[in-house]
Write a protein that holds these residues in place. Structure first.
Motif, PDB file in Angstrom:
ATOM      1  N   LYS A 236     -17.189  26.885  12.346  1.00 48.24           N
ATOM      2  CA  LYS A 236     -17.158  25.780  11.385  1.00 48.24           C
ATOM      3  C   LYS A 236     -17.811  24.532  11.964  1.00 48.24           C
ATOM      4  N   ASP A 237     -17.519  24.246  13.228  1.00 49.05           N
ATOM      5  CA  ASP A 237     -18.094  23.072  13.892  1.00 49.05           C
ATOM      6  C   ASP A 237     -19.618  23.161  13.949  1.00 49.05           C
ATOM      7  N   ARG A 238     -20.125  24.354  14.279  1.00 45.73           N
ATOM      8  CA  ARG A 238     -21.584  24.523  14.394  1.00 45.73           C
ATOM      9  C   ARG A 238     -22.259  24.457  13.028  1.00 45.73           C
ATOM     10  N   PHE A 242     -25.020  21.688  12.040  1.00 47.07           N
ATOM     11  CA  PHE A 242     -26.344  22.123  11.577  1.00 47.07           C
ATOM     12  C   PHE A 242     -26.668  21.522  10.213  1.00 47.07           C
ATOM     13  N   SER A 243     -25.682  21.482   9.341  1.00 50.73           N
ATOM     14  CA  SER A 243     -25.912  20.996   7.978  1.00 50.73           C
ATOM     15  C   SER A 243     -24.880  19.922   7.629  1.00 50.73           C
ATOM     16  N   PRO A 244     -24.948  18.768   8.290  1.00 51.34           N
ATOM     17  CA  PRO A 244     -23.904  17.751   8.138  1.00 51.34           C
ATOM     18  C   PRO A 244     -23.833  17.133   6.746  1.00 51.34           C
ATOM     19  N   VAL A 245     -24.977  16.888   6.116  1.00 48.45           N
ATOM     20  CA  VAL A 245     -24.969  16.213   4.814  1.00 48.45           C
ATOM     21  C   VAL A 245     -24.303  17.078   3.758  1.00 48.45           C
ATOM     22  N   SER A 246     -24.701  18.368   3.690  1.00 49.95           N
ATOM     23  CA  SER A 246     -24.148  19.251   2.657  1.00 49.95           C
ATOM     24  C   SER A 246     -22.680  19.585   2.902  1.00 49.95           C
ATOM     25  N   ASN A 247     -22.216  19.352   4.142  1.00 46.51           N
ATOM     26  CA  ASN A 247     -20.806  19.585   4.455  1.00 46.51           C
ATOM     27  C   ASN A 247     -20.007  18.281   4.555  1.00 46.51           C
ATOM     28  N   ARG A 248     -20.619  17.170   4.068  1.00 44.16           N
ATOM     29  CA  ARG A 248     -19.954  15.874   3.943  1.00 44.16           C
ATOM     30  C   ARG A 248     -19.601  15.238   5.294  1.00 44.16           C
ATOM     31  N   TYR A 249     -20.503  15.415   6.252  1.00 42.74           N
ATOM     32  CA  TYR A 249     -20.381  14.730   7.546  1.00 42.74           C
ATOM     33  C   TYR A 249     -21.720  14.035   7.855  1.00 42.74           C
ATOM     34  N   LEU A 274     -25.523  25.390   3.719  1.00 45.75           N
ATOM     35  CA  LEU A 274     -26.566  25.140   4.723  1.00 45.75           C
ATOM     36  C   LEU A 274     -27.777  24.471   4.074  1.00 45.75           C
ATOM     37  N   GLN A 275     -27.533  23.696   2.996  1.00 47.97           N
ATOM     38  CA  GLN A 275     -28.650  23.143   2.218  1.00 47.97           C
ATOM     39  C   GLN A 275     -29.449  22.075   2.940  1.00 47.97           C
ATOM     40  N   ASP A 276     -28.988  21.627   4.113  1.00 49.96           N
ATOM     41  CA  ASP A 276     -29.793  20.666   4.877  1.00 49.96           C
ATOM     42  C   ASP A 276     -31.070  21.329   5.375  1.00 49.96           C
ATOM     43  N   ALA A 277     -31.095  22.668   5.394  1.00 46.87           N
ATOM     44  CA  ALA A 277     -32.267  23.421   5.869  1.00 46.87           C
ATOM     45  C   ALA A 277     -33.069  23.949   4.687  1.00 46.87           C
ATOM     46  N   ASP A 278     -34.366  24.163   4.924  1.00 45.84           N
ATOM     47  CA  ASP A 278     -35.206  24.753   3.871  1.00 45.84           C
ATOM     48  C   ASP A 278     -35.979  25.976   4.371  1.00 45.84           C
ATOM     49  N   SER A 304     -29.201  21.168  -2.752  1.00 50.63           N
ATOM     50  CA  SER A 304     -30.359  21.140  -1.865  1.00 50.63           C
ATOM     51  C   SER A 304     -31.337  20.072  -2.342  1.00 50.63           C
ATOM     52  N   ARG A 305     -31.915  19.338  -1.407  1.00 50.39           N
ATOM     53  CA  ARG A 305     -32.891  18.294  -1.770  1.00 50.39           C
ATOM     54  C   ARG A 305     -34.323  18.824  -1.738  1.00 50.39           C
ATOM     55  N   TYR A 306     -34.467  20.156  -1.482  1.00 44.86           N
ATOM     56  CA  TYR A 306     -35.795  20.750  -1.367  1.00 44.86           C
ATOM     57  C   TYR A 306     -36.209  21.469  -2.659  1.00 44.86           C
ATOM     58  N   ASP A 307     -37.500  21.378  -2.955  1.00 45.63           N
ATOM     59  CA  ASP A 307     -38.031  22.110  -4.118  1.00 45.63           C
ATOM     60  C   ASP A 307     -38.224  23.586  -3.810  1.00 45.63           C
ATOM     61  N   PHE A 308     -38.420  23.906  -2.530  1.00 45.03           N
ATOM     62  CA  PHE A 308     -38.677  25.286  -2.127  1.00 45.03           C
ATOM     63  C   PHE A 308     -37.849  25.637  -0.887  1.00 45.03           C
ATOM     64  N   VAL A 309     -37.422  26.884  -0.819  1.00 42.35           N
ATOM     65  CA  VAL A 309     -36.851  27.440   0.406  1.00 42.35           C
ATOM     66  C   VAL A 309     -37.873  28.418   0.963  1.00 42.35           C
ATOM     67  N   ASN A 310     -38.268  28.212   2.215  1.00 43.80           N
ATOM     68  CA  ASN A 310     -39.301  29.048   2.835  1.00 43.80           C
ATOM     69  C   ASN A 310     -38.648  30.216   3.572  1.00 43.80           C
ATOM     70  N   VAL A 311     -39.116  31.422   3.281  1.00 44.59           N
ATOM     71  CA  VAL A 311     -38.523  32.635   3.854  1.00 44.59           C
ATOM     72  C   VAL A 311     -39.578  33.388   4.651  1.00 44.59           C
ATOM     73  N   TYR A 312     -39.257  33.680   5.904  1.00 46.67           N
ATOM     74  CA  TYR A 312     -40.130  34.464   6.774  1.00 46.67           C
ATOM     75  C   TYR A 312     -39.416  35.778   7.102  1.00 46.67           C
ATOM     76  N   ASN A 313     -40.027  36.896   6.765  1.00 42.21           N
ATOM     77  CA  ASN A 313     -39.441  38.213   7.047  1.00 42.21           C
ATOM     78  C   ASN A 313     -40.236  38.946   8.121  1.00 42.21           C
ATOM     79  N   PHE A 314     -39.535  39.416   9.143  1.00 36.39           N
ATOM     80  CA  PHE A 314     -40.172  40.268  10.151  1.00 36.39           C
ATOM     81  C   PHE A 314     -40.090  41.718   9.686  1.00 36.39           C
ATOM     82  N   PHE A 315     -41.234  42.307   9.422  1.00 39.35           N
ATOM     83  CA  PHE A 315     -41.275  43.715   9.033  1.00 39.35           C
ATOM     84  C   PHE A 315     -41.526  44.564  10.280  1.00 39.35           C
ATOM     85  N   PRO A 316     -41.163  45.861  10.227  1.00 36.81           N
ATOM     86  CA  PRO A 316     -41.345  46.714  11.413  1.00 36.81           C
ATOM     87  C   PRO A 316     -42.805  46.808  11.842  1.00 36.81           C
TER      88      PRO A 316
END
Length: 344
Positions: A236-238, A242-249, A274-278, A304-316
């Motif tokens: 919970k602390d971590r 990591f996402s203080p704004v969305s968790n009200r800290y 975890l909406q502080d991250a995109d 979330s304040r972001y218009d997009f969430v960026n996703v990177y997938n590692f394929f085999p």
């Protein structure tokens, strides 16, 4: 060529220790090709139907465990060389101990190999289950055949271990690709997800090295990890750091306490803010593809304040494509066992 060698090695393992009953003299000497043949012979010898059913269920379960273990090892190879290396070392130690105890007429019971399987699937620390093994009557089993197959497996596993020892972190192309990706994402707040704890600890320990943090432009204290070894309070602390704004800290934002890169297994439960991250990086692909959606959903949430969430997938790796054929054969084998014996 390391992936192909590992795949071929896993495919060639007999893992006799996981299906000791198939080496009963009254079964093994008949060189059966199917469960139906075993059933027919035992009926002819006057075995009661209930006893035949119980034996066939045991044989079917054991064959299924072997197939599932092989699938699991291949999945760990797809996740990381390190996760695979740890599993192979565990299995090698296990087979050596099994061989040693076989001389004392002790074998694995169902509970013992189930515990070993769970230790692989759940990244548990290695334990010695072998002292709790059952004793057998050596006159009822093809002991020398079991020993020979186990010795062959040990030879194969030792060879894989030697090959894997040549793959350093610097030669791990997947790990280096992650570093290159992080270099392009400077100042981004990032979650890196992976299925296995062994993999994510490997990633965490590597990218916090002085040389690497200087490459990606971040302080090592700004990188943290969440897995089953982290207490709920610390998790919970971590998450808050990591996402203080969305968790009200919000007062934590911009301070030395704030975390910029959070590495996590799927122990990071649904519903976390975890909406502080995109940016989310899937270092491996989970068994269930729905988990990909769930991982992204921890960032892609209301607030979330972001218009997009960026996703990177590692394929085999391309070389791992050959695993698909082996996985197909293993699944077909499981299906055949289930249909013949009636397992779920």
């Amino acid at each position: 060529g390391i992936y192909k060698e590992c795949k071929d090695a896993i495919e060639s393992l007999s893992l006799a220790s996981y299906n000791i009953e198939i080496f009963r003299k009254d079964i093994f000497q008949q060189k059966f090709q199917s469960f139906e043949q075993i059933k027919y012979l035992l009926q002819r010898e006057g075995w009661p139907d209930e006893k035949i059913k119980e034996l066939l269920m045991t044989l079917g379960r054991n064959e299924s465990v072997i197939a599932i273990l092989k699938i699991l090892f291949l999945k760990r190879l797809e996740s990381s060389v390190e996760a695979f290396r740890i599993s192979i070392r565990r299995l090698l130690n296990f087979q050596k101990k099994f061989l040693e105890l076989l001389d004392k007429n002790k074998i694995l019971n169902r509970k013992s190999y189930r515990e070993f399987y769970l230790s692989q699937a759940e990244d548990e620390d290695e334990e010695d289950y072998s002292e709790r093994l059952e004793e057998i009557n050596p006159n009822e089993y093809e002991i020398e055949e079991i020993k020979e197959r186990t010795k062959k497996d040990i030879e194969i596993l030792e060879n894989i271990c030697n090959k894997l020892s040549e793959v350093s972190e610097e030669k791990d192309a997947k790990l280096q690709q992650l570093v290159e990706t992080l270099q392009t994402l400077k100042n981004k707040k990032i979650v890196i997800f992976g299925y296995f704890k062994d993999t994510m600890r490997y990633v965490y320990n590597y990218i916090r090295q002085n040389e690497i943090v200087s490459k990606i432009g971040i302080d090592a204290n700004k990188i943290s990890i969440i897995d089953s070894g982290v207490s709920p309070y610390e998790r919970k602390d971590r998450i808050i750091r990591f996402s203080p704004v969305s968790n009200r800290y919000p007062t934590i934002k911009g301070t030395d306490k704030e975390i910029q890169i959070l590495i996590s297994t799927d122990v990071l439960s649904e519903g976390q803010n975890l909406q502080d991250a995109d940016t989310v990086i899937n270092y491996d692909l989970p068994w269930n593809p729905i988990k990909i959606v769930q991982r992204i959903g921890r960032l892609d949430r209301l607030g979330s304040r972001y218009d997009f969430v960026n996703v990177y997938n590692f394929f085999p790796e391309d070389e791992l494509e050959s695993l698909l054929n082996l996985l197909k054969r293993l699944y077909e084998k499981l299906d055949a066992i289930n249909r013949s014996v009636g397992l779920d």
